[in-house]
Design an enzyme around this catalytic site. Sequence first.
Site, PDB file in Angstrom:
ATOM      1  N   GLN A 121      12.281  -1.418   2.649  1.00  0.00           N
ATOM      2  CA  GLN A 121      11.161  -0.871   1.875  1.00  0.00           C
ATOM      3  C   GLN A 121      10.925  -1.691   0.624  1.00  0.00           C
ATOM      4  O   GLN A 121      11.803  -1.804  -0.231  1.00  0.00           O
ATOM      5  CB  GLN A 121      11.433   0.581   1.492  1.00  0.00           C
ATOM      6  CG  GLN A 121      10.253   1.256   0.798  1.00  0.00           C
ATOM      7  CD  GLN A 121      10.538   2.692   0.431  1.00  0.00           C
ATOM      8  OE1 GLN A 121      11.281   2.959  -0.494  1.00  0.00           O
ATOM      9  NE2 GLN A 121       9.947   3.630   1.154  1.00  0.00           N
ATOM     10  N   GLY A 122       9.741  -2.273   0.496  1.00  0.00           N
ATOM     11  CA  GLY A 122       9.358  -3.047  -0.676  1.00  0.00           C
ATOM     12  C   GLY A 122       8.288  -2.328  -1.478  1.00  0.00           C
ATOM     13  O   GLY A 122       7.114  -2.732  -1.448  1.00  0.00           O
ATOM     14  N   SER A 124       9.157  -0.340  -4.970  1.00  0.00           N
ATOM     15  CA  SER A 124       9.428  -0.372  -6.409  1.00  0.00           C
ATOM     16  C   SER A 124       9.454  -1.802  -6.944  1.00  0.00           C
ATOM     17  O   SER A 124       9.793  -2.754  -6.237  1.00  0.00           O
ATOM     18  CB  SER A 124      10.760   0.293  -6.715  1.00  0.00           C
ATOM     19  OG  SER A 124      10.724   1.665  -6.399  1.00  0.00           O
ATOM     20  N   SER A 156      15.665  -1.400   0.025  1.00  0.00           N
ATOM     21  CA  SER A 156      16.742  -0.896   0.873  1.00  0.00           C
ATOM     22  C   SER A 156      16.943  -1.761   2.108  1.00  0.00           C
ATOM     23  O   SER A 156      16.015  -1.986   2.881  1.00  0.00           O
ATOM     24  CB  SER A 156      16.432   0.537   1.307  1.00  0.00           C
ATOM     25  OG  SER A 156      16.173   1.357   0.195  1.00  0.00           O
ATOM     26  N   GLU A 239       9.354  10.395   3.628  1.00  0.00           N
ATOM     27  CA  GLU A 239      10.585  10.131   2.892  1.00  0.00           C
ATOM     28  C   GLU A 239      11.122  11.398   2.250  1.00  0.00           C
ATOM     29  O   GLU A 239      12.333  11.660   2.261  1.00  0.00           O
ATOM     30  CB  GLU A 239      10.330   9.061   1.834  1.00  0.00           C
ATOM     31  CG  GLU A 239      11.567   8.679   1.050  1.00  0.00           C
ATOM     32  CD  GLU A 239      11.298   7.564   0.048  1.00  0.00           C
ATOM     33  OE1 GLU A 239      12.127   6.655  -0.055  1.00  0.00           O
ATOM     34  OE2 GLU A 239      10.253   7.623  -0.629  1.00  0.00           O
TER      35      GLU A 239
END
Length: 381
Positions: A121-122, A124, A156, A239
């Site tokens: 996951q990109g 933040s 992550s 999520e």
Amino acid sequence: MDLSYTEEEEAFRARMREWLGVSLPKLPSKPSPDNWPARRAYDTLWQRMLYDAGYADLHWGAPPTERLIYLEESELAGAPYVGANFVGLLHAGPTIAAEGTPEQRDRWLEPILRGDEIWCQGFSEPDAGSDLAALRTRAVRDGDEYVITGQKIWTSHAEVADWCELLVRTDPDAPKHRGISWLAMPMDAPGVTVRPLRTLVGSAEFAEVFLDEVRVPVSHRVGAEHDGWRVTMVTLSFERGTAFVGEVVACRRTLREVARVARANGRWDDAVVRRRIGRLHAEFAALWRLTQWNVSEAQATGGVPGIGGSVFKLRYSQARQELYEAAAEVLGADALDLDRGWTADRLSSLSYTIAAGTSQIQRNIIAERILGLPKEPKGGV
């Protein structure tokens, strides 16, 4: 809503329990927590076993009760959970299933379910965490490609990922909640640099990712250009609403183990400890009922969880911290031993009121979208 199980669902439970009993002994030993290539191989092997048995789509393609039964039985049997591919199975996959084109669903969903491809996951950035819409990673359109430059943090499983669900700014002049797009970026593209981040417990499941003129085809955009914020809300609803389902079951199992240890070491004689464990039992029983409701609601509304996920995320984050504080009280001096699983879990639980949307953000969502309270005035006055 009827939260009991039918005869057909209990028959599914029996088949699931039988299959787990036969399949789990075939797994190799679980690898070291800090060996991520080995953990990827272990997790994807289990995912392929689920796929071959016809259980791989339980995360987003099955009726909600079957998914809940699968999670209950998996935790009771001590089966692996989604592991290194939690982003693909619980975030990116459901988002693509809900928002992707037929071609995108054909390209990405099957490899996720088979365990062939891992996602990270990109979202933040160093200056865009809780205020995610403040992200500054740029994607400039160049014909049939986007040219991406920027930085992501807390990515992550970037160290073992094949793909990244990436948020980029495609219109820098638009208001910050607009002008964002959701892309699927190959992690082996030229210009992608991954730098692992070590956590409080010594693990490195997060990373910084630097993007230097990375080219991604426009066909990898999920949703319309500049409509990425809406697509992101779909991702975040998964999520917060359903991605923690397995962890609730795991926490209930941990609580039973805490009670067992308390009886064994004499801590059960303390009425305060008994009351604390009893209250946590009620907390997690209620959270499991809320989980059942959220999963059922998602099925009834086309597969996307509603804002009830924020209620769950808010209370679960705190309850998880309270669980491991209780575990530390029961363990006494042994709670300082980092080699004990509970100690590492206690330290990692500190992040839960921050990760996947801070508790402050969840309270704002609940206040504004559920209770109907007025939004905070601009400028905070």
